[in-house]
Write a protein that holds these residues in place. Structure first.
Motif, mmCIF file in Angstrom:
data_model
loop_
_atom_site.group_PDB
_atom_site.id
_atom_site.type_symbol
_atom_site.label_atom_id
_atom_site.label_comp_id
_atom_site.label_asym_id
_atom_site.label_seq_id
_atom_site.Cartn_x
_atom_site.Cartn_y
_atom_site.Cartn_z
ATOM 1 N N PRO A 143 -4.881 -4.303 8.681
ATOM 2 C CA PRO A 143 -4.532 -2.890 8.483
ATOM 3 C C PRO A 143 -3.637 -2.647 7.275
ATOM 4 C CG PRO A 143 -4.388 -3.456 10.801
ATOM 5 C CD PRO A 143 -4.590 -4.745 10.062
ATOM 6 N N VAL A 144 -2.656 -3.523 7.048
ATOM 7 C CA VAL A 144 -1.814 -3.368 5.858
ATOM 8 C C VAL A 144 -2.664 -3.525 4.604
ATOM 9 C CG1 VAL A 144 0.061 -4.401 4.527
ATOM 10 C CG2 VAL A 144 0.342 -4.049 6.976
ATOM 11 N N GLY A 145 -3.615 -4.463 4.652
ATOM 12 C CA GLY A 145 -4.522 -4.617 3.525
ATOM 13 C C GLY A 145 -5.331 -3.361 3.253
ATOM 14 N N SER A 146 -5.768 -2.694 4.325
ATOM 15 C CA SER A 146 -6.506 -1.446 4.152
ATOM 16 C C SER A 146 -5.635 -0.379 3.498
ATOM 17 C CB SER A 146 -7.018 -0.937 5.506
ATOM 18 O OG SER A 146 -8.027 -1.784 6.011
ATOM 19 N N ALA A 147 -4.362 -0.314 3.902
ATOM 20 C CA ALA A 147 -3.442 0.652 3.298
ATOM 21 C C ALA A 147 -3.207 0.323 1.829
ATOM 22 C CB ALA A 147 -2.121 0.665 4.059
ATOM 23 N N ILE A 148 -3.064 -0.964 1.523
ATOM 24 C CA ILE A 148 -2.895 -1.376 0.131
ATOM 25 C C ILE A 148 -4.137 -1.013 -0.674
ATOM 26 C CG2 ILE A 148 -2.775 -3.421 -1.367
ATOM 27 C CD1 ILE A 148 -0.832 -4.622 0.662
ATOM 28 N N GLY A 149 -5.302 -1.142 -0.049
ATOM 29 C CA GLY A 149 -6.541 -0.777 -0.727
ATOM 30 C C GLY A 149 -6.593 0.689 -1.093
ATOM 31 N N ASP A 150 -5.929 1.555 -0.293
ATOM 32 C CA ASP A 150 -5.859 2.978 -0.636
ATOM 33 C C ASP A 150 -5.126 3.188 -1.960
ATOM 34 O OD1 ASP A 150 -7.222 3.851 1.567
ATOM 35 O OD2 ASP A 150 -5.449 4.382 2.721
ATOM 36 N N LEU A 151 -4.152 2.321 -2.221
ATOM 37 C CA LEU A 151 -3.338 2.466 -3.428
ATOM 38 C C LEU A 151 -3.909 1.680 -4.612
ATOM 39 C CD1 LEU A 151 0.197 2.038 -1.774
ATOM 40 C CD2 LEU A 151 -0.926 4.175 -2.417
ATOM 41 N N ALA A 152 -4.436 0.481 -4.325
ATOM 42 C CA ALA A 152 -4.841 -0.419 -5.408
ATOM 43 C C ALA A 152 -6.326 -0.741 -5.410
ATOM 44 C CB ALA A 152 -4.027 -1.721 -5.312
ATOM 45 N N GLY A 153 -7.098 -0.088 -4.545
ATOM 46 C CA GLY A 153 -8.523 -0.348 -4.507
ATOM 47 C C GLY A 153 -8.842 -1.639 -3.759
ATOM 48 N N TRP A 154 -10.137 -1.890 -3.601
ATOM 49 C CA TRP A 154 -10.532 -3.083 -2.844
ATOM 50 C C TRP A 154 -10.062 -4.366 -3.502
ATOM 51 C CZ3 TRP A 154 -13.614 -6.689 -5.212
ATOM 52 C CH2 TRP A 154 -14.371 -6.288 -6.323
ATOM 53 N N ARG A 155 -9.904 -4.366 -4.826
ATOM 54 C CA ARG A 155 -9.409 -5.574 -5.489
ATOM 55 C C ARG A 155 -7.972 -5.882 -5.073
ATOM 56 N NH1 ARG A 155 -12.910 -7.258 -9.429
ATOM 57 N NH2 ARG A 155 -14.500 -5.745 -10.063
ATOM 58 N N GLY A 156 -7.200 -4.833 -4.838
ATOM 59 C CA GLY A 156 -5.832 -5.030 -4.378
ATOM 60 C C GLY A 156 -5.754 -5.722 -3.028
ATOM 61 N N THR A 157 -6.787 -5.547 -2.188
ATOM 62 C CA THR A 157 -6.769 -6.215 -0.885
ATOM 63 C C THR A 157 -6.872 -7.731 -1.046
ATOM 64 O OG1 THR A 157 -9.180 -6.108 -0.518
ATOM 65 C CG2 THR A 157 -7.882 -4.198 0.155
#
Length: 396
Positions: A146-160
């Protein structure tokens, strides 16, 4: 009392569980950027899972005689580096290759972490110790993904993928600092895999395979499924994914308490029936009046989805400690690393098989078909668990 070090070992499964599906909440964005259909993008899970399933027993056998700590630390460090590389991959096929390499590397982490936990625990607590280590995967669903999904909102799927890489490297450092030096075991010979021919072993390995295949028919596509039912995207999907983690914790507790008690085989049968109900509910929600084409779903739909997710995760993770305890009980010590690796293979082979079944179901009947497909697989699991229960009764 169990050593606190065992809880640190749970970081290994937390890191591998997080990196395995951290991008799932942004699968549609990944597919769009790399010009792939969603069903094809879902095969990133298949590439990782099938590679792990095929190679983990061989890798575990090759490193079984080496010190536990350096093997686990090296595996986590490599996973971290590969996920950082995935974050900059320019092509879908480059990602596929990286996920295959991740599957190879994960074979250094999961089985050896479970063996280390079993060796640190007294014999009568080994099942609980391994349940704690595997519980790191439940924490991945509660927190990591879930934290990865939230990070993806900010940095895109590459950020995950960057996030997953950092988690794996941090876990490697923590285990290096806390886990004591532990010698390896007996060198595993080339005949160790023959243990799979023994009925109690292959029967329970099959339960792991079918159990994870049924669940991951849907979970491999959890982002599109949640969106189809609720209209939620990004971090909203992450919040719903947390329910999988909460259910997993319940399952680990129930399974850990049931593992060494009479009636554990009946618990396995019941868990498959609960899985079938939960999985069928996804298709029912997508096909029925609860289907939401826009905005956010109504409260009753959200509640029904939440209940289904919690029940399904609880059922899946109830099975895990029971199967692991049974495998340890029926396996000679020198073959245990290979058998636990085989069980881990079935976990990931089941995940990959489930992703493939889900992809086929989407191709044939659309996204709303995958719940019914997963429920059918779970019912097969219930029949297999019933057969295993009767065989155990006869052997007794």
């Amino acid at each position: 009392m169990l050593s606190r070090t065992i809880f640190v070992l749970a970081l290994a499964s937390f890191a591998t569980g997080t990196e395995a599906y951290v991008y799932a909440g942004h699968l549609e964005a990944l597919a769009e950027e790399l010009d792939q259909p969603v069903a094809a993008a879902g095969q990133l899970a298949t590439a990782f899972a099938f590679t792990y399933a095929i190679t983990a027993p061989l890798i575990a056998g090759l490193v079984a005689h080496l010190g536990r700590r350096p093997v686990i630390v090296a595996g986590l460090a490599l996973l971290g580096g590969l996920n950082l590389l995935a974050a900059v991959s320019p092509t879908f096929w480059g990602l596929i290759v990286i996920r295959i390499l991740c599957g190879l590397t994960a074979g250094l982490v999961g089985p050896i972490s479970s063996i280390a936990a079993a060796e640190l625990a007294p014999p009568e607590r080994r099942g609980q110790a391994m349940a704690i280590v595997f519980g790191g995967m439940t924490l991945a669903f509660v927190l990591g993904i879930p934290v990865g999904s939230a990070i993806g909102d900010l940095a895109g799927w590459r950020g995950t993928f960057v996030y997953a890489g950092v988690i794996a490297i941090a876990a490697a450092l923590a285990i290096r600092l806390v886990l004591p030096a532990m010698p390896g075991g007996t060198r595993t010979d080339r005949h160790a895999l023959s243990i799979v021919r023994e009925r109690p072993v292959h029967a329970h390995l099959l339960l792991t395979l079918v159990g994870f295949a049924s669940t991951f028919t849907v979970i491999a596509y959890v982002g599109p499924v949640v969106t189809a039912i609720t209209g939620l995207t990004g971090s909203g999907i992450g919040v719903m994914q947390m329910l999988i983690g909460l259910g997993s914790i319940v399952g680990i507790v129930v399974g850990g308490r049931s593992a060494d008690r009479p009636g554990a085989q009946r618990v396995l049968v019941l868990s498959f029936l609960v899985s079938a109900f939960s999985l069928a509910s996804y298709s029912a929600l997508m096909s029925g009046p609860g289907l939401v084409a826009s905005a956010i779903a109504s409260a009753p739909v959200l509640v029904m989805l939440a209940v289904g997710m919690v029940l399904g995760a609880s059922a899946l993770f109830t099975r895990t400690p029971i199967v692991q305890a049974r495998l340890l009980a029926v396996t000679r010590p020198e073959a245990r690393p290979v058998v636990l690796a085989l069980n881990g293979s079935m976990v990931f082979f089941g995940q990959g098989l489930g992703a493939s079944i889900g992809g086929a179901a989407i191709g044939l009947g659309g996204i709303e078909a995958i719940g019914g497909a997963g429920a059918a697989v779970a019912l097969v699991g219930a029949l297999l668990a019933l057969a295993a229960s009767r065989a155990s009764a006869c052997d007794a």
